[in-house]
Enzyme design. Sequence first.
Site, PDB file in Angstrom:
ATOM      1  N   PRO A  70       0.811  -1.214   0.000  1.00 13.53           N
ATOM      2  CA  PRO A  70       0.000   0.000   0.000  1.00 13.53           C
ATOM      3  C   PRO A  70       0.847   1.267   0.000  1.00 13.53           C
ATOM      4  O   PRO A  70       1.705   1.453   0.851  1.00 13.53           O
ATOM      5  CB  PRO A  70      -0.819  -0.113   1.285  1.00 13.53           C
ATOM      6  CG  PRO A  70      -0.083  -1.076   2.142  1.00 13.53           C
ATOM      7  CD  PRO A  70       0.640  -1.988   1.222  1.00 13.53           C
ATOM      8  N   GLU A  71       0.611   2.125  -0.955  1.00 10.84           N
ATOM      9  CA  GLU A  71       1.200   3.459  -0.933  1.00 10.84           C
ATOM     10  C   GLU A  71       0.063   4.420  -0.597  1.00 10.84           C
ATOM     11  O   GLU A  71      -1.051   3.996  -0.308  1.00 10.84           O
ATOM     12  CB  GLU A  71       1.853   3.784  -2.275  1.00 10.84           C
ATOM     13  CG  GLU A  71       3.095   2.928  -2.495  1.00 10.84           C
ATOM     14  CD  GLU A  71       4.236   3.667  -3.175  1.00 10.84           C
ATOM     15  OE1 GLU A  71       4.384   4.887  -2.966  1.00 10.84           O
ATOM     16  OE2 GLU A  71       4.987   3.020  -3.917  1.00 10.84           O
TER      17      GLU A  71
END
Length: 281
Positions: free
Chosen positions: A2-3
């Site tokens: 996840p960014e």
Amino acid sequence: MPELPEVEVVRRGLAQWVAGREIATAEVLHPRAIRRHVPGATEFAARLKGRTVISAERRGKYLWLPLSGAEEALMAHLGMSGQLLVVDPHAPLEKHLRVRLGFTDGGPDLRFVDQRTFGHVMLTALVDGVPEPISHIAPDPFEEAFDDEAFTAGLRRKRTEIKRALLDQSLISGVGNIYADEALWLARLHWARPTQTLTRPKIAELLAAVREVMGAALAQGGTSFDSLYVNVNGESGYFDRSLEVYGRRDQPCSRCGTPIRREAFMNRSSYSCPTCQRRPR
DNA sequence: GCAATTACCTGAGGGC
DNA sequence: TGCCCTCAGGTAATTG
């Protein structure tokens, strides 16, 4: 992993499914998940019991849930493989379940699941609305508090390479390896470009590129490449947004056709176009 | 004080 | 089949 755009998708899910609910129980299934919560698991659970989740907030890749009763919040970082799942309390426990919260309404649990255990959760004080442990990191480029001028000036003062500066949380937060490569490609900058040689217009272009690549991903609900990531509702938060350089070694650059190169960088990978992104002399 | 490097962690996948 | 190696990478801690 996840960014920022993916974390924002999670935040929205938490705001919808968890905000307003009272915590009944907190269970820590793996001590490493709360390693930054110094008082330990027992204290963690006791302090959460009876608290109501007020809202869901985010800065960069950090998420936090302000709690009723004190200037305090439950803060989370998903690390590389973390997931926050809202699931039926009777559902079987996930293999990598680390922390489980039950609610007084008998509705769905909030479960922190994390295979690689780089992520963590903790209870922490809020200082001016921001968790104390992350007061040192800069706002992310989508926050109103983000100061373009401070970023520009700070970047020009630094004596390092541009990609290092992007990944460092001190001037800008929320930019990870994938979007750093994507933004640098869009701005036609090589990752090793010394920050002190960047002109103000070029920095403005880079900042616009950062917002462009992350904003585009956000509009589509995140990017798609790692099945480990699942959003707050337990469904994939990733969509098929095509990346221009990341993970595209030897495939043609969409601008000029030159094969994308992969280079070692900080014990990981950096992808770029050899033609569009000239290595600085 | 700042910049660079290392530690942390698990599972997938490749070579043999 | 199974063992060993490499890779994935954000952040804090450590080193220079």
